[in-house]
Write an enzyme that holds these catalytic residues in place. Structure first.
Site, mmCIF file in Angstrom:
data_model
loop_
_atom_site.group_PDB
_atom_site.id
_atom_site.type_symbol
_atom_site.label_atom_id
_atom_site.label_comp_id
_atom_site.label_asym_id
_atom_site.label_seq_id
_atom_site.Cartn_x
_atom_site.Cartn_y
_atom_site.Cartn_z
ATOM 1 N N LEU A 45 40.288 22.265 33.142
ATOM 2 C CA LEU A 45 41.602 22.355 33.268
ATOM 3 C C LEU A 45 42.091 23.603 33.836
ATOM 4 C CD1 LEU A 45 42.967 21.283 29.868
ATOM 5 C CD2 LEU A 45 43.040 20.000 31.910
ATOM 6 N N ASP A 46 42.927 23.553 34.929
ATOM 7 C CA ASP A 46 43.633 24.409 35.748
ATOM 8 C C ASP A 46 44.056 25.677 34.684
ATOM 9 O OD1 ASP A 46 42.965 23.703 38.211
ATOM 10 O OD2 ASP A 46 44.808 22.604 38.217
#
Length: 298
Positions: A45-46
């Protein structure tokens, strides 16, 4: 030879990732909290994204590819009128538009982004270019040209619309970039756009509703975290084949072993013995030929 540090512990721990921290940092925190020898995650996930991050510990890391290949669901918000270098709110604005789409125009554009599509990943992404990560090249000021890649989009729906933005839910397969969907949708609508917020709500069999908050992990005792671990097989959407005692012994040594029950010849299955996962393999006429064997603690 130096002994590896940490406990010999295996299973899955679900974390509700907050914004402002990277996925690898979450893995490190979980590994430290559980004093685990080995840990990894299934699906980055960013840093600014939130939601489900499934952490594999010990032998569960051998099942990461199965979760990585599973469908995943995201809720995200797109802001219209600006395109950024990273296709999200963290990047510098590169283009602007005064156009704004109405809900009918958005709905009309969505079918082109469903099913089997081709997608160009964001320039700021983990895709490798000649051995280097695209985001490293972008930070160094190099122009990054990425090839389009196939993506399966199971679902893409508009859940709310406002003058300057809209909310969506997307269910997609492996390798999908929500930021690229926002960028390409903005271009298709002639208004430009970028992701303002992003949250993963489920991945394969795992749901963010069952995940622990990172603050809870920091405060929890090791015993409480041990109790929250899900078994190795939790990530597997495969038939279970219980092994006989002799079959289990053979399978643990990497040899074909007898199992109880019937599956299609050549089907991929997971093998249990005394309620524990011991291997993944192929069912062939009453036996399973193991491909991945799970070492037993201790």
């Amino acid at each position: 030879m130096a002994r590896r540090k940490g406990r010999d512990i295996s299973g899955w721990l679900l974390v509700d990732k907050p914004a402002g921290i990277g996925s690898t940092d979450i893995v490190g925190k979980v590994r430290w909290a559980l004093d685990a020898r080995k840990a990894g995650h299934a699906g980055t996930l960013d840093p600014d994204a939130t939601g489900l991050l499934a952490i594999a510990l010990g032998e569960a890391t051998k099942t990461v590819p199965y979760l990585a290949d599973a469908l995943k669901a995201y809720d995200f918000t797109v802001t219209w009128g600006t395109e950024t270098a990273s296709d999200d709110a963290a990047g510098a604005v590169t283009r602007r538009s005064d156009a704004r789409p109405d809900p009918q125009a958005i709905e009309a554009a969505l079918p082109a982004f469903r099913g089997a599509i081709m997608q160009v990943p964001p320039a700021v992404s983990a895709v490798r270019v000649d051995g280097a990560r695209a985001y490293d090249l972008a930070r160094e000021g190099e122009a990054v040209t990425l090839a389009s890649r196939p993506l399966w989009v199971e679902e893409l729906t508009l859940t709310a619309a406002r003058a300057d933005g809209a909310d969506f839910r997307m269910v997609c397969g492996k390798g999908g970039y929500v930021r690229a969907i926002a960028r390409d949708l903005g271009r298709a609508l002639g208004c430009l756009g970028h992701v303002a917020s992003l949250r993963r709500i489920w991945s394969g069999p795992f749901d963010v509703a069952d995940a622990l908050a990172l603050s809870g992990i920091d405060r929890a005792s090791q015993a409480a975290l041990d109790a929250a671990l899900l078994p190795i097989q939790s990530a597997l959407d495969l038939p279970e084949m219980p092994a006989t005692d002799l079959g289990a012994l053979r399978i643990r040594n990497g040899n074909p072993g007898q199992v109880l029950g019937i599956a299609d010849y050549g089907a991929e299955v997971w093998v249990s013995h005394n309620g524990r996962a011991i291997a993944i393999g192929r069912y062939m006429g009453g036996e399973v030929h193991p491909a991945r064997v799970f070492a037993q603690a201790g």
